[in-house]
Design a protein around this motif. Structure first.
Motif, mmCIF file in Angstrom:
data_model
loop_
_atom_site.group_PDB
_atom_site.id
_atom_site.type_symbol
_atom_site.label_atom_id
_atom_site.label_comp_id
_atom_site.label_asym_id
_atom_site.label_seq_id
_atom_site.Cartn_x
_atom_site.Cartn_y
_atom_site.Cartn_z
ATOM 1 N N THR A 1 0.836 -1.205 0.000
ATOM 2 C CA THR A 1 0.000 0.000 0.000
ATOM 3 C C THR A 1 0.867 1.250 0.000
ATOM 4 O OG1 THR A 1 -1.738 -1.174 1.200
ATOM 5 C CG2 THR A 1 -1.833 1.221 1.215
ATOM 6 N N PHE A 2 1.943 1.229 0.756
ATOM 7 C CA PHE A 2 2.860 2.368 0.813
ATOM 8 C C PHE A 2 3.448 2.668 -0.561
ATOM 9 C CE2 PHE A 2 7.283 3.844 1.637
ATOM 10 C CZ PHE A 2 6.964 5.098 2.127
ATOM 11 N N PHE A 3 3.844 1.639 -1.291
ATOM 12 C CA PHE A 3 4.410 1.842 -2.620
ATOM 13 C C PHE A 3 3.348 2.310 -3.609
ATOM 14 C CE2 PHE A 3 7.843 -0.687 -0.842
ATOM 15 C CZ PHE A 3 8.957 -0.108 -1.413
ATOM 16 N N ARG A 4 2.116 1.836 -3.480
ATOM 17 C CA ARG A 4 1.047 2.300 -4.357
ATOM 18 C C ARG A 4 0.764 3.780 -4.141
ATOM 19 N NH1 ARG A 4 -4.265 -0.023 -3.761
ATOM 20 N NH2 ARG A 4 -4.650 1.076 -5.698
ATOM 21 N N TYR B 1 4.005 -0.260 8.291
ATOM 22 C CA TYR B 1 3.704 -1.657 8.582
ATOM 23 C C TYR B 1 2.237 -1.847 8.960
ATOM 24 C CZ TYR B 1 8.449 -3.537 8.393
ATOM 25 O OH TYR B 1 9.676 -3.983 7.959
ATOM 26 N N ALA B 2 1.716 -0.988 9.828
ATOM 27 C CA ALA B 2 0.337 -1.159 10.291
ATOM 28 C C ALA B 2 -0.662 -0.915 9.181
ATOM 29 C CB ALA B 2 0.064 -0.211 11.457
ATOM 30 N N MET B 3 -0.352 -0.038 8.230
ATOM 31 C CA MET B 3 -1.268 0.249 7.140
ATOM 32 C C MET B 3 -1.488 -0.962 6.247
ATOM 33 S SD MET B 3 -3.105 2.886 6.069
ATOM 34 C CE MET B 3 -2.312 4.452 6.470
ATOM 35 N N ASP B 4 -0.563 -1.916 6.266
ATOM 36 C CA ASP B 4 -0.732 -3.137 5.482
ATOM 37 C C ASP B 4 -1.087 -4.335 6.347
ATOM 38 O OD1 ASP B 4 -0.427 -3.122 2.512
ATOM 39 O OD2 ASP B 4 1.290 -1.869 3.035
ATOM 40 N N GLY B 5 -1.522 -4.110 7.587
ATOM 41 C CA GLY B 5 -2.084 -5.187 8.385
ATOM 42 C C GLY B 5 -1.168 -5.839 9.380
ATOM 43 N N PHE B 6 0.091 -5.455 9.461
ATOM 44 C CA PHE B 6 0.972 -6.027 10.476
ATOM 45 C C PHE B 6 0.472 -5.617 11.859
ATOM 46 C CE2 PHE B 6 3.892 -6.155 6.861
ATOM 47 C CZ PHE B 6 4.452 -7.410 7.025
ATOM 48 N N CYS B 7 0.512 -6.540 12.797
ATOM 49 C CA CYS B 7 0.034 -6.236 14.147
ATOM 50 C C CYS B 7 0.463 -7.346 15.094
ATOM 51 C CB CYS B 7 -1.488 -6.089 14.164
ATOM 52 S SG CYS B 7 -2.375 -7.565 13.638
ATOM 53 N N ALA B 8 0.262 -7.073 16.392
ATOM 54 C CA ALA B 8 0.504 -8.085 17.411
ATOM 55 C C ALA B 8 -0.718 -8.990 17.526
ATOM 56 C CB ALA B 8 0.808 -7.414 18.744
ATOM 57 N N VAL B 9 -0.590 -10.053 18.300
ATOM 58 C CA VAL B 9 -1.713 -10.961 18.500
ATOM 59 C C VAL B 9 -2.745 -10.294 19.406
ATOM 60 C CG1 VAL B 9 -0.283 -13.005 18.166
ATOM 61 C CG2 VAL B 9 -0.566 -12.044 20.462
ATOM 62 N N SER B 10 -3.930 -10.854 19.433
ATOM 63 C CA SER B 10 -5.007 -10.317 20.254
ATOM 64 C C SER B 10 -4.683 -10.510 21.738
ATOM 65 C CB SER B 10 -6.321 -11.021 19.923
ATOM 66 O OG SER B 10 -6.254 -12.388 20.284
#
Length: 402
Positions: free
Chosen positions: A144-147, A303-312
């Motif tokens: 998304t960042f590159f787009r 990173y977060a804009m493309d869905g990277f995250c910690a576990v629930s």
């Protein structure tokens, strides 16, 4: 044969030398021609623009795949085509992935054009091929960042354009560090395994491990090479994907002297065994900055804009079927750059670019969703490695004064 010998025996030394010289001059051009063609083919991977093709070929491949996808939906209605295209684009976002667990493997082999007179991979060839591996990793982590018009560059290159006064007061960090451990012989196949080491508010620290496949003599050797080093007593050790030991949460030290020694960081990265028992030949750490134009974008936001995250909080990882809490916010920012929300016109990428460059600064400190998404274990790992990397950077910057 006897007649030929008699002919040569009847010739004088001068006549014999003249005959051999004439025949040699007739043969040499043919040999030289084939030798030039052979050397030209051996150096095929170093021809002009081959480096550019190696680096940019994944972009051309993605554009080709997207074109084929669009062609497969030509008979559908415009609204359906738009939704299908957006769904196809969103599939590249690694939703729910841990940024420290994401790894890209780039396979290469040591050709004659990459090796030196010692018949092993030249030290200059490591950074040359690292460019392609690092760019492919970046494409997988921030599509998304590159787009939106973003790009990633090595740190030292970007800041050399600043004024001399600022350069002296705030010197640029070294862009790439290399630790050479074992040679890679000519014609040997090797892999570049690229992953995230840590990041701060500006810099990404990317670690690349150049490895070759081990050849153990037996099962015991394979088990021994794959077993992790024992943990010290009273200090349980868990080797993470970035190669660092983690334990209880450790805040980033405010005192520079309290940061772990840089040698300890390198030792942990080198001692960490590969899951498949591969042999570590070289270790590289690159300092990368995310940019749109000349404006720096925080790595956590990318990173977060493309869905990277910690576990629930319950310990269950997020995925496409179990979307993370911040994903609604991401979709709202993407606008028509994601499926499920169709807006008139094409303002989405422009607005998204504006959010990357300055819109995120308007978010209150306690409402910065990208920092919350990368909290928990992700934040713990980040701080562990960041403290050690600061020690490494200080050492390299102090070396400039000698």
């Amino acid at each position: 044969m006897q007649a030929l010998l008699q002919t040569f025996s009847g010739m004088s030394v001068a006549d014999l030398a003249g005959l051999l010289t004439t025949r040699t001059l007739q043969i040499v051009p043919s040999i030289a021609k084939y030798l030039v063609v052979f050397l030209f083919l051996v150096q095929i991977r170093s021809w002009p623009f081959t480096w550019h093709w190696r680096v940019w070929s994944p972009v051309f491949a993605l554009r080709g795949r997207f074109l084929l996808h669009k062609c497969s939906n030509l008979l559908r209605s415009p609204a359906t085509r738009k939704v299908k295209n957006l769904e196809w684009l969103e599939e590249f976002s690694p939703i729910g992935a841990n940024p420290f667990e994401k790894q890209f493997t780039y396979k290469m082999w040591a050709g004659p054009d990459d090796c030196d007179f010692n018949l092993h991979l030249s030290n200059s060839s490591y950074p040359k091929h690292l460019d392609g591996a690092r760019f492919r990793y970046a494409l997988q982590c921030g599509p998304t960042f590159f787009r939106a018009g973003g790009w990633m560059g090595l740190g030292g290159k970007q800041r050399l354009r600043l004024q001399v006064v600022r350069y002296l007061t705030d010197p640029p960090p070294p862009a790439t560090h290399f630790t050479f451990l074992r040679e890679i012989p000519m014609f040997a196949h090797y892999e570049m395994r690229v992953g995230l080491l840590t990041f701060d508010s500006k810099w990404l620290f990317i670690v690349t491990r150049f490895v070759t496949k081990a050849k153990p003599k037996g099962k015991k050797a394979a088990i021994k090479s794959a077993s992790p080093p024992p943990a010290s007593a009273g200090n349980p050790s868990l080797h993470t994907a970035n190669g660092l030991n983690t334990g209880t949460s450790t805040p980033l030290p405010s005192d520079a002297s309290a940061a772990p020694n840089a040698k300890a960081l390198a030792a942990q990265l080198i001692e960490r065994p590969e899951p498949d028992g591969a042999v570590l030949n070289c270790l590289s750490i690159s300092e990368v900055v995310c940019k749109i134009g000349r404006i720096t974008v925080p790595p956590a936001l990318v990173y977060a804009m493309d869905g990277f995250c910690a576990v629930s909080p319950e310990g269950k990882p997020y995925s496409r079927t179990n979307l993370p809490p911040h994903w609604d916010r991401v979709r709202a920012l993407r606008g028509d750059a994601h499926p499920g929300l169709v807006l008139p016109g094409k303002p989405a990428l422009k607005k998204l670019r504006e959010y990357y460059t300055h819109g995120w600064r308007e978010e209150p400190e306690d409402a910065r969703w990208w920092e919350q998404a990368l909290g928990g274990e992700v934040e713990e790992r980040r701080l562990k490695a960041l403290a050690a990397m600061q020690g490494l950077r200080r050492g390299m910057e102090e070396a400039r004064t000698y």
